[in-house]
Structures are given as structure tokens and as C-alpha cells.
Design a protein around this motif. Structure first.
Motif, PDB file in Angstrom:
ATOM      1  N   GLN A 119     -11.375 -37.297 -23.804  1.00 43.18           N
ATOM      2  CA  GLN A 119     -12.345 -38.312 -24.208  1.00 43.18           C
ATOM      3  C   GLN A 119     -13.214 -37.763 -25.327  1.00 43.18           C
ATOM      4  O   GLN A 119     -13.754 -36.675 -25.240  1.00 43.18           O
ATOM      5  N   VAL A 120     -13.355 -38.569 -26.379  1.00 42.03           N
ATOM      6  CA  VAL A 120     -14.145 -38.152 -27.522  1.00 42.03           C
ATOM      7  C   VAL A 120     -15.628 -38.243 -27.180  1.00 42.03           C
ATOM      8  O   VAL A 120     -16.087 -39.245 -26.643  1.00 42.03           O
ATOM      9  N   GLN A 121     -16.340 -37.204 -27.504  1.00 43.18           N
ATOM     10  CA  GLN A 121     -17.787 -37.197 -27.294  1.00 43.18           C
ATOM     11  C   GLN A 121     -18.484 -36.635 -28.517  1.00 43.18           C
ATOM     12  O   GLN A 121     -18.043 -35.636 -29.090  1.00 43.18           O
ATOM     13  N   LEU A 122     -19.564 -37.296 -28.905  1.00 44.29           N
ATOM     14  CA  LEU A 122     -20.436 -36.834 -29.982  1.00 44.29           C
ATOM     15  C   LEU A 122     -21.835 -36.771 -29.413  1.00 44.29           C
ATOM     16  O   LEU A 122     -22.325 -37.763 -28.861  1.00 44.29           O
ATOM     17  N   VAL A 123     -22.487 -35.642 -29.557  1.00 39.91           N
ATOM     18  CA  VAL A 123     -23.829 -35.468 -29.027  1.00 39.91           C
ATOM     19  C   VAL A 123     -24.750 -35.008 -30.146  1.00 39.91           C
ATOM     20  O   VAL A 123     -24.597 -33.903 -30.671  1.00 39.91           O
ATOM     21  N   GLU A 124     -25.694 -35.891 -30.500  1.00 36.29           N
ATOM     22  CA  GLU A 124     -26.668 -35.542 -31.536  1.00 36.29           C
ATOM     23  C   GLU A 124     -27.889 -34.866 -30.912  1.00 36.29           C
ATOM     24  O   GLU A 124     -28.238 -35.139 -29.758  1.00 36.29           O
ATOM     25  N   SER A 125     -28.528 -34.028 -31.682  1.00 35.29           N
ATOM     26  CA  SER A 125     -29.761 -33.374 -31.269  1.00 35.29           C
ATOM     27  C   SER A 125     -30.548 -32.981 -32.514  1.00 35.29           C
ATOM     28  O   SER A 125     -30.030 -33.055 -33.628  1.00 35.29           O
ATOM     29  N   GLY A 126     -31.791 -32.588 -32.288  1.00 33.94           N
ATOM     30  CA  GLY A 126     -32.611 -32.093 -33.388  1.00 33.94           C
ATOM     31  C   GLY A 126     -33.664 -33.056 -33.884  1.00 33.94           C
ATOM     32  O   GLY A 126     -34.471 -32.698 -34.745  1.00 33.94           O
ATOM     33  N   GLY A 127     -33.675 -34.273 -33.372  1.00 31.65           N
ATOM     34  CA  GLY A 127     -34.694 -35.215 -33.794  1.00 31.65           C
ATOM     35  C   GLY A 127     -36.049 -34.850 -33.224  1.00 31.65           C
ATOM     36  O   GLY A 127     -36.178 -33.940 -32.399  1.00 31.65           O
ATOM     37  N   GLY A 128     -37.067 -35.564 -33.673  1.00 33.49           N
ATOM     38  CA  GLY A 128     -38.404 -35.308 -33.174  1.00 33.49           C
ATOM     39  C   GLY A 128     -39.449 -35.952 -34.043  1.00 33.49           C
ATOM     40  O   GLY A 128     -39.140 -36.771 -34.912  1.00 33.49           O
ATOM     41  N   LEU A 129     -40.682 -35.576 -33.797  1.00 37.48           N
ATOM     42  CA  LEU A 129     -41.831 -36.073 -34.556  1.00 37.48           C
ATOM     43  C   LEU A 129     -42.238 -35.004 -35.564  1.00 37.48           C
ATOM     44  O   LEU A 129     -42.440 -33.839 -35.188  1.00 37.48           O
ATOM     45  N   VAL A 130     -42.366 -35.402 -36.815  1.00 38.25           N
ATOM     46  CA  VAL A 130     -42.724 -34.446 -37.862  1.00 38.25           C
ATOM     47  C   VAL A 130     -43.660 -35.135 -38.851  1.00 38.25           C
ATOM     48  O   VAL A 130     -43.588 -36.364 -39.020  1.00 38.25           O
ATOM     49  N   GLN A 131     -44.518 -34.369 -39.468  1.00 41.09           N
ATOM     50  CA  GLN A 131     -45.401 -34.922 -40.483  1.00 41.09           C
ATOM     51  C   GLN A 131     -44.660 -35.110 -41.795  1.00 41.09           C
ATOM     52  O   GLN A 131     -43.680 -34.411 -42.081  1.00 41.09           O
ATOM     53  N   ALA A 132     -45.138 -36.038 -42.591  1.00 42.70           N
ATOM     54  CA  ALA A 132     -44.558 -36.256 -43.910  1.00 42.70           C
ATOM     55  C   ALA A 132     -44.552 -34.943 -44.693  1.00 42.70           C
ATOM     56  O   ALA A 132     -45.520 -34.184 -44.656  1.00 42.70           O
ATOM     57  N   GLY A 133     -43.436 -34.691 -45.359  1.00 47.70           N
ATOM     58  CA  GLY A 133     -43.265 -33.457 -46.105  1.00 47.70           C
ATOM     59  C   GLY A 133     -42.560 -32.378 -45.319  1.00 47.70           C
ATOM     60  O   GLY A 133     -42.152 -31.359 -45.892  1.00 47.70           O
ATOM     61  N   GLY A 134     -42.417 -32.578 -44.028  1.00 47.61           N
ATOM     62  CA  GLY A 134     -41.771 -31.596 -43.176  1.00 47.61           C
ATOM     63  C   GLY A 134     -40.261 -31.695 -43.209  1.00 47.61           C
ATOM     64  O   GLY A 134     -39.677 -32.487 -43.954  1.00 47.61           O
ATOM     65  N   SER A 135     -39.626 -30.870 -42.378  1.00 48.03           N
ATOM     66  CA  SER A 135     -38.166 -30.791 -42.335  1.00 48.03           C
ATOM     67  C   SER A 135     -37.662 -30.854 -40.899  1.00 48.03           C
ATOM     68  O   SER A 135     -38.366 -30.461 -39.957  1.00 48.03           O
ATOM     69  N   LEU A 136     -36.457 -31.335 -40.773  1.00 46.73           N
ATOM     70  CA  LEU A 136     -35.737 -31.325 -39.502  1.00 46.73           C
ATOM     71  C   LEU A 136     -34.262 -31.081 -39.801  1.00 46.73           C
ATOM     72  O   LEU A 136     -33.773 -31.450 -40.872  1.00 46.73           O
ATOM     73  N   ARG A 137     -33.574 -30.487 -38.836  1.00 46.49           N
ATOM     74  CA  ARG A 137     -32.126 -30.352 -38.961  1.00 46.49           C
ATOM     75  C   ARG A 137     -31.480 -31.004 -37.751  1.00 46.49           C
ATOM     76  O   ARG A 137     -31.713 -30.584 -36.617  1.00 46.49           O
ATOM     77  N   LEU A 138     -30.698 -32.023 -38.023  1.00 44.71           N
ATOM     78  CA  LEU A 138     -29.976 -32.703 -36.955  1.00 44.71           C
ATOM     79  C   LEU A 138     -28.611 -32.057 -36.772  1.00 44.71           C
ATOM     80  O   LEU A 138     -27.992 -31.604 -37.734  1.00 44.71           O
ATOM     81  N   SER A 139     -28.152 -32.038 -35.532  1.00 42.36           N
ATOM     82  CA  SER A 139     -26.834 -31.506 -35.219  1.00 42.36           C
ATOM     83  C   SER A 139     -26.032 -32.559 -34.467  1.00 42.36           C
ATOM     84  O   SER A 139     -26.591 -33.338 -33.691  1.00 42.36           O
ATOM     85  N   CYS A 140     -24.744 -32.560 -34.687  1.00 43.68           N
ATOM     86  CA  CYS A 140     -23.826 -33.450 -33.975  1.00 43.68           C
ATOM     87  C   CYS A 140     -22.643 -32.604 -33.523  1.00 43.68           C
ATOM     88  O   CYS A 140     -21.804 -32.224 -34.344  1.00 43.68           O
ATOM     89  N   GLU A 141     -22.608 -32.310 -32.245  1.00 42.43           N
ATOM     90  CA  GLU A 141     -21.506 -31.531 -31.693  1.00 42.43           C
ATOM     91  C   GLU A 141     -20.473 -32.492 -31.133  1.00 42.43           C
ATOM     92  O   GLU A 141     -20.806 -33.377 -30.345  1.00 42.43           O
ATOM     93  N   TYR A 142     -19.226 -32.319 -31.544  1.00 41.50           N
ATOM     94  CA  TYR A 142     -18.180 -33.230 -31.100  1.00 41.50           C
ATOM     95  C   TYR A 142     -17.109 -32.491 -30.322  1.00 41.50           C
ATOM     96  O   TYR A 142     -16.909 -31.293 -30.490  1.00 41.50           O
ATOM     97  N   SER A 143     -16.435 -33.251 -29.463  1.00 40.54           N
ATOM     98  CA  SER A 143     -15.367 -32.682 -28.651  1.00 40.54           C
ATOM     99  C   SER A 143     -14.368 -33.774 -28.304  1.00 40.54           C
ATOM    100  O   SER A 143     -14.667 -34.968 -28.421  1.00 40.54           O
ATOM    101  N   GLY A 144     -13.187 -33.353 -27.858  1.00 41.34           N
ATOM    102  CA  GLY A 144     -12.186 -34.296 -27.396  1.00 41.34           C
ATOM    103  C   GLY A 144     -11.394 -34.988 -28.485  1.00 41.34           C
ATOM    104  O   GLY A 144     -10.652 -35.928 -28.202  1.00 41.34           O
ATOM    105  N   ILE A 145     -11.537 -34.543 -29.755  1.00 33.42           N
ATOM    106  CA  ILE A 145     -10.800 -35.168 -30.849  1.00 33.42           C
ATOM    107  C   ILE A 145      -9.564 -34.332 -31.134  1.00 33.42           C
ATOM    108  O   ILE A 145      -9.687 -33.189 -31.575  1.00 33.42           O
ATOM    109  N   ALA A 146      -8.403 -34.906 -30.862  1.00 32.17           N
ATOM    110  CA  ALA A 146      -7.157 -34.163 -31.008  1.00 32.17           C
ATOM    111  C   ALA A 146      -6.509 -34.404 -32.366  1.00 32.17           C
ATOM    112  O   ALA A 146      -5.454 -33.858 -32.652  1.00 32.17           O
ATOM    113  N   TYR A 147      -7.155 -35.192 -33.222  1.00 32.32           N
ATOM    114  CA  TYR A 147      -6.571 -35.546 -34.511  1.00 32.32           C
ATOM    115  C   TYR A 147      -7.409 -34.991 -35.644  1.00 32.32           C
ATOM    116  O   TYR A 147      -8.561 -34.599 -35.461  1.00 32.32           O
TER     117      TYR A 147
END
Length: 116
Positions: A1-29
Motif C-alpha cells: 500500500q502506497v503511503q506518503l507522510v508529510e511533516s515539518g509544518g508549523g507556525l513561523v513568523q514572516a521572513g522565517g524558514s521551514l523545511r517540509l518532508s514527505c516520506e513515501y513507501s509502498g511504491i513498486a514502480y
């Protein structure tokens, strides 16, 4: 079964930075394309950044060019979105999308809120 799990979001002030991640699994192609989308309240989902595998250049929405960078780590089965110089209008629910064969899959989303 294909699964995608995002993380890294949050509350940040203008001008700041964030890094989002998407870990995936179950993709055979072979994955043909990867992308990040976002949806703000009351608005349609829009493409933020994408890349076709095989060495094609990245694509970015005009509103994020020069501030966001999409990348991937094949060894970790993870796609990233580095977001710099964030603005309040970047607020939204961010989704990861992978395209393979004639299908695609979505994650559940991670919330990004940028305060002014």
C-alpha cells in the motif's frame, strides 16, 4: 500500500524558514514526478513546486520562485520542500504528490501558518 507522510509544518513568523518532508513507501514502480501543493482556506489547491525524475529542471509557482526549493533523497525515499523568506500568503495546508505509471498518490498534508 502506497503511503506518503508529510511533516515539518508549523507556525513561523514572516521572513522565517521551514523545511517540509514527505516520506513515501509502498511504491513498486518508477516515480515519474514529485510535487508539493498547497491549499489555503477558501481557495483551490495549487501547485507550489514539482520535478520530473530523470534530470528535468524543477518547476515553481511564480509566487515562490527564488524562495522555495524542492529536492529529494532517494536513499531515504523522501521529498523535501525548503521554504525561505516565508510570507503570510504562504499559509496553507501543504500536500505531497507522487506520480507513477498512470496513477498518483497524496499525503494527508501538513499545516504551515505564517504570522505577520
Amino acid at each position: 500500500q502506497v503511503q506518503l507522510v508529510e511533516s515539518g509544518g508549523g507556525l513561523v513568523q514572516a521572513g522565517g524558514s521551514l523545511r517540509l518532508s514527505c516520506e513515501y513507501s509502498g511504491i513498486a514502480y518508477r516515480i515519474n514526478a514529485m510535487g508539493w501543493y498547497r491549499q489555503a482556506p477558501g481557495k483551490e489547491r495549487e501547485l507550489v513546486a514539482s520535478v520530473f525524475t530523470g534530470g528535468s529542471p524543477m518547476n515553481y509557482a511564480e509566487s515562490v520562485k527564488g524562495r522555495f526549493i524542492i529536492s529529494r533523497d532517494n536513499a531515504k525515499n523522501t521529498v523535501y520542500l525548503q521554504m525561505n523568506a516565508l510570507k503570510p500568503e504562504d499559509t496553507g495546508l501543504y500536500f505531497c504528490n507522487l506520480v507513477y505509471l498512470s496513477s498518483d498518490s497524496w499525503g494527508q498534508g501538513t499545516q504551515v501558518t505564517v504570522s505577520s
